[in-house]
Scaffold this motif. Structure first.
Motif, PDB file in Angstrom:
ATOM      1  N   ARG A  16     -81.133   6.734  88.314  1.00 56.38           N
ATOM      2  CA  ARG A  16     -81.303   7.522  87.193  1.00 56.38           C
ATOM      3  C   ARG A  16     -81.137   6.851  85.665  1.00 56.38           C
ATOM      4  NH1 ARG A  16     -80.137  10.400  91.330  1.00 56.38           N
ATOM      5  NH2 ARG A  16     -80.627  12.457  91.941  1.00 56.38           N
ATOM      6  N   GLY A  17     -80.950   5.567  85.738  1.00 52.01           N
ATOM      7  CA  GLY A  17     -80.784   4.794  84.614  1.00 52.01           C
ATOM      8  C   GLY A  17     -79.331   4.916  84.008  1.00 52.01           C
ATOM      9  N   VAL A  18     -78.200   5.137  84.954  1.00 52.11           N
ATOM     10  CA  VAL A  18     -76.920   5.295  84.550  1.00 52.11           C
ATOM     11  C   VAL A  18     -76.417   3.703  84.824  1.00 52.11           C
ATOM     12  CG1 VAL A  18     -74.771   6.010  85.106  1.00 52.11           C
ATOM     13  CG2 VAL A  18     -76.647   7.638  85.182  1.00 52.11           C
ATOM     14  N   HIS A  19     -75.891   3.262  83.334  1.00 53.57           N
ATOM     15  CA  HIS A  19     -75.469   1.826  83.568  1.00 53.57           C
ATOM     16  C   HIS A  19     -74.056   1.609  84.144  1.00 53.57           C
ATOM     17  CE1 HIS A  19     -75.170  -2.396  82.328  1.00 53.57           C
ATOM     18  NE2 HIS A  19     -74.422  -2.085  81.346  1.00 53.57           N
ATOM     19  N   LYS A  20     -73.269   2.628  83.723  1.00 52.14           N
ATOM     20  CA  LYS A  20     -71.823   2.382  84.087  1.00 52.14           C
ATOM     21  C   LYS A  20     -71.455   3.666  85.001  1.00 52.14           C
ATOM     22  CE  LYS A  20     -70.667  -0.622  80.294  1.00 52.14           C
ATOM     23  NZ  LYS A  20     -69.696  -0.660  79.073  1.00 52.14           N
ATOM     24  N   VAL A  21     -70.687   3.546  86.102  1.00 50.77           N
ATOM     25  CA  VAL A  21     -70.308   4.339  87.035  1.00 50.77           C
ATOM     26  C   VAL A  21     -68.541   4.152  87.173  1.00 50.77           C
ATOM     27  CG1 VAL A  21     -69.846   5.427  89.227  1.00 50.77           C
ATOM     28  CG2 VAL A  21     -72.120   4.490  88.240  1.00 50.77           C
ATOM     29  N   PHE A  22     -67.842   5.283  86.617  1.00 53.97           N
ATOM     30  CA  PHE A  22     -66.155   5.118  86.542  1.00 53.97           C
ATOM     31  C   PHE A  22     -65.657   5.846  87.826  1.00 53.97           C
ATOM     32  CE2 PHE A  22     -67.879   4.495  82.285  1.00 53.97           C
ATOM     33  CZ  PHE A  22     -67.309   3.455  81.991  1.00 53.97           C
ATOM     34  N   LEU A  97     -68.541  -0.867  74.007  1.00 54.05           N
ATOM     35  CA  LEU A  97     -68.464  -1.902  73.064  1.00 54.05           C
ATOM     36  C   LEU A  97     -69.309  -1.457  71.853  1.00 54.05           C
ATOM     37  CD1 LEU A  97     -68.836  -5.356  74.658  1.00 54.05           C
ATOM     38  CD2 LEU A  97     -67.178  -4.510  73.312  1.00 54.05           C
ATOM     39  N   THR A  98     -70.279  -0.381  72.099  1.00 50.53           N
ATOM     40  CA  THR A  98     -71.150   0.051  71.151  1.00 50.53           C
ATOM     41  C   THR A  98     -70.837   1.577  70.528  1.00 50.53           C
ATOM     42  OG1 THR A  98     -72.882   1.095  72.542  1.00 50.53           O
ATOM     43  CG2 THR A  98     -72.760  -1.415  71.826  1.00 50.53           C
ATOM     44  N   PHE A  99     -71.002   1.996  69.769  1.00 47.40           N
ATOM     45  CA  PHE A  99     -70.538   3.642  69.594  1.00 47.40           C
ATOM     46  C   PHE A  99     -71.181   4.419  70.524  1.00 47.40           C
ATOM     47  CE2 PHE A  99     -71.641   7.594  66.849  1.00 47.40           C
ATOM     48  CZ  PHE A  99     -70.371   7.989  66.780  1.00 47.40           C
ATOM     49  N   GLU A 100     -72.484   4.137  70.965  1.00 49.25           N
ATOM     50  CA  GLU A 100     -73.343   4.996  72.050  1.00 49.25           C
ATOM     51  C   GLU A 100     -72.622   5.016  73.451  1.00 49.25           C
ATOM     52  OE1 GLU A 100     -74.720   2.929  69.850  1.00 49.25           O
ATOM     53  OE2 GLU A 100     -75.893   4.321  68.571  1.00 49.25           O
ATOM     54  N   GLU A 101     -72.272   3.719  73.749  1.00 53.75           N
ATOM     55  CA  GLU A 101     -71.240   3.701  75.067  1.00 53.75           C
ATOM     56  C   GLU A 101     -69.971   4.506  74.836  1.00 53.75           C
ATOM     57  OE1 GLU A 101     -72.338  -0.446  76.826  1.00 53.75           O
ATOM     58  OE2 GLU A 101     -70.999  -0.496  75.232  1.00 53.75           O
ATOM     59  N   TRP A 102     -69.389   4.360  73.786  1.00 55.97           N
ATOM     60  CA  TRP A 102     -68.090   5.116  73.617  1.00 55.97           C
ATOM     61  C   TRP A 102     -68.201   6.515  73.542  1.00 55.97           C
ATOM     62  CZ3 TRP A 102     -66.756   8.279  69.427  1.00 55.97           C
ATOM     63  CH2 TRP A 102     -65.435   8.752  69.563  1.00 55.97           C
ATOM     64  N   GLN A 103     -69.380   7.014  73.276  1.00 52.36           N
ATOM     65  CA  GLN A 103     -69.634   8.596  73.118  1.00 52.36           C
ATOM     66  C   GLN A 103     -70.050   9.162  74.363  1.00 52.36           C
ATOM     67  OE1 GLN A 103     -72.938   8.663  70.094  1.00 52.36           O
ATOM     68  NE2 GLN A 103     -71.648  10.232  68.872  1.00 52.36           N
ATOM     69  N   ARG A 105     -68.779   7.685  77.133  1.00 46.59           N
ATOM     70  CA  ARG A 105     -67.674   7.692  77.965  1.00 46.59           C
ATOM     71  C   ARG A 105     -66.664   8.800  77.514  1.00 46.59           C
ATOM     72  NH1 ARG A 105     -64.426   7.368  82.412  1.00 46.59           N
ATOM     73  NH2 ARG A 105     -62.483   6.378  82.024  1.00 46.59           N
ATOM     74  N   ALA A 106     -66.390   8.960  76.218  1.00 43.60           N
ATOM     75  CA  ALA A 106     -65.563  10.087  75.739  1.00 43.60           C
ATOM     76  C   ALA A 106     -66.126  11.429  76.189  1.00 43.60           C
ATOM     77  CB  ALA A 106     -65.494   9.982  74.177  1.00 43.60           C
ATOM     78  N   CYS A 109     -64.620  12.024  80.113  1.00 41.40           N
ATOM     79  CA  CYS A 109     -63.222  11.581  80.790  1.00 41.40           C
ATOM     80  C   CYS A 109     -62.229  12.774  80.339  1.00 41.40           C
ATOM     81  CB  CYS A 109     -62.798  10.429  80.005  1.00 41.40           C
ATOM     82  SG  CYS A 109     -62.830  10.452  78.110  1.00 41.40           S
ATOM     83  N   SER A 110     -62.761  13.893  79.987  1.00 45.22           N
ATOM     84  CA  SER A 110     -61.733  14.925  79.703  1.00 45.22           C
ATOM     85  C   SER A 110     -61.098  15.356  81.128  1.00 45.22           C
ATOM     86  CB  SER A 110     -62.377  16.108  79.009  1.00 45.22           C
ATOM     87  OG  SER A 110     -62.965  15.836  77.871  1.00 45.22           O
ATOM     88  N   TRP A 111     -59.756  15.500  81.109  1.00 44.10           N
ATOM     89  CA  TRP A 111     -58.960  16.246  82.014  1.00 44.10           C
ATOM     90  C   TRP A 111     -59.357  17.624  82.644  1.00 44.10           C
ATOM     91  CZ3 TRP A 111     -56.255  12.562  85.541  1.00 44.10           C
ATOM     92  CH2 TRP A 111     -56.404  11.484  85.003  1.00 44.10           C
ATOM     93  N   PHE A 112     -59.262  18.453  81.651  1.00 45.69           N
ATOM     94  CA  PHE A 112     -59.400  19.773  81.680  1.00 45.69           C
ATOM     95  C   PHE A 112     -60.562  20.344  80.898  1.00 45.69           C
ATOM     96  CE2 PHE A 112     -54.999  19.346  82.913  1.00 45.69           C
ATOM     97  CZ  PHE A 112     -54.940  19.426  84.317  1.00 45.69           C
ATOM     98  N   GLU A 113     -61.090  21.545  80.823  1.00 46.62           N
ATOM     99  CA  GLU A 113     -61.970  21.982  80.296  1.00 46.62           C
ATOM    100  C   GLU A 113     -61.891  22.504  78.880  1.00 46.62           C
ATOM    101  OE1 GLU A 113     -65.469  25.863  80.860  1.00 46.62           O
ATOM    102  OE2 GLU A 113     -63.763  25.413  82.105  1.00 46.62           O
ATOM    103  N   HIS A 114     -60.811  23.243  78.708  1.00 47.71           N
ATOM    104  CA  HIS A 114     -60.255  23.824  77.330  1.00 47.71           C
ATOM    105  C   HIS A 114     -59.340  22.796  76.662  1.00 47.71           C
ATOM    106  CE1 HIS A 114     -61.974  27.512  78.825  1.00 47.71           C
ATOM    107  NE2 HIS A 114     -61.319  27.419  79.890  1.00 47.71           N
ATOM    108  N   ARG A 115     -59.458  22.584  75.319  1.00 51.79           N
ATOM    109  CA  ARG A 115     -58.841  21.357  74.858  1.00 51.79           C
ATOM    110  C   ARG A 115     -58.829  21.737  73.302  1.00 51.79           C
ATOM    111  NH1 ARG A 115     -62.821  16.126  75.520  1.00 51.79           N
ATOM    112  NH2 ARG A 115     -64.446  16.864  73.988  1.00 51.79           N
ATOM    113  N   MET A 116     -57.736  21.153  72.515  1.00 50.79           N
ATOM    114  CA  MET A 116     -57.743  21.319  71.068  1.00 50.79           C
ATOM    115  C   MET A 116     -57.452  19.848  70.826  1.00 50.79           C
ATOM    116  SD  MET A 116     -54.853  24.488  70.491  1.00 50.79           S
ATOM    117  CE  MET A 116     -53.763  23.937  71.680  1.00 50.79           C
ATOM    118  N   GLU A 117     -58.037  19.449  69.721  1.00 49.61           N
ATOM    119  CA  GLU A 117     -58.068  18.008  69.243  1.00 49.61           C
ATOM    120  C   GLU A 117     -57.468  17.987  67.615  1.00 49.61           C
ATOM    121  OE1 GLU A 117     -61.721  15.753  70.996  1.00 49.61           O
ATOM    122  OE2 GLU A 117     -62.316  17.738  70.184  1.00 49.61           O
ATOM    123  N   PHE A 118     -56.813  16.947  67.495  1.00 51.46           N
ATOM    124  CA  PHE A 118     -56.025  16.710  66.187  1.00 51.46           C
ATOM    125  C   PHE A 118     -56.091  15.461  65.748  1.00 51.46           C
ATOM    126  CE2 PHE A 118     -53.710  20.177  68.448  1.00 51.46           C
ATOM    127  CZ  PHE A 118     -53.637  21.076  67.736  1.00 51.46           C
TER     128      PHE A 118
END
Length: 217
Positions: A16-22, A97-103, A105-106, A109-118
């Motif tokens: 499916r073209g997925v480069h990295k699996v975590f 390493l790139t902005f796209e890779e970081w996006q 991955r981010a 990687c959320s542990w739960f569905e509902h979140r608040m960010e500060f």
């Protein structure tokens, strides 16, 4: 069976073209050796701390040098800069390493569905990020920081606990490199309850057209 399952996941992702699996595994899991045989490699360790269950501390006043506010849309690039300034090189090599890779991955990687960010600023400089996540009666928090002093970290944890007031179980997720935060939690009302290895497998995928890739050290 476990080996076959991980191998199937890797092959399917590559198709499916997925480069990295975590994968996240407990350090006590026998699956770690299986994952290594499939081609996964450890690159980071996370500690899970559980709040002792006593009364939530009273809210602390925001230290004079800091300002906290909710994350706004369009601040992803600032968070990426903070990530690069705070994450060890091995983690950056693995996750983004790139902005796209970081996006990418981010986003997974959320542990739960509902979140608040500060976001936390000091004199208009982004110094930290706090994510508070919840699911039912359980909540957790994660902190990314660059140069936040001890009292600042204590205030951030206090703010996270205030946001999670009323939850029966509260957890803090801390990377191995965040020794200041780990020490502070261990000396307060938190107990270490788990330790996880984060592992990565990089797939070889066919590229349809030439493109630039970041040079790795």
């Amino acid at each position: 069976n476990c080996y076959a399952l991980l191998e199937y996941v890797s092959v399917s992702a590559a198709k499916r073209g997925v480069h990295k699996v975590f994968i996240n595994l407990s350090v006590n899991s026998a699956m770690i050796d299986v994952a290594r045989r499939v081609g996964f490699a450890s690159y980071n360790t996370y500690f899970i701390y559980k709040f002792g269950g006593g009364p939530i501390p009273k809210p602390m006043a925001v230290p004079a040098q800091y300002e906290i506010r909710s994350l706004s849309k369009g601040e992803e690039l600032s968070l990426y800069t903070l990530y690069n300034a705070s994450a060890p090189l091995a983690v950056r090599n693995a996750e983004g390493l790139t902005f796209e890779e970081w996006q990418d991955r981010a986003g997974c990687c959320s542990w739960f569905e509902h979140r608040m960010e500060f976001v936390i600023h000091r004199q208009d400089i982004l110094e930290g990020y706090l994510r508070v996540s919840t699911s039912g009666r359980t909540g957790c928090f994660e902190i990314i920081f660059r140069q936040i002093e001890g009292v600042g970290l204590e205030w951030l944890v206090n703010h996270a606990l205030t946001c999670l007031g009323g939850k029966t179980q509260i957890f803090g997720i801390v990377s191995v490199g965040q020794w200041q935060l780990r020490g502070m939690l261990e000396n307060s009302q938190f107990d270490q309850v788990a330790k996880f290895e984060t592992m990565l497998k990089e797939n070889v995928i066919r590229v349809k057209e030439p493109r630039f890739m970041p040079m790795r050290a």
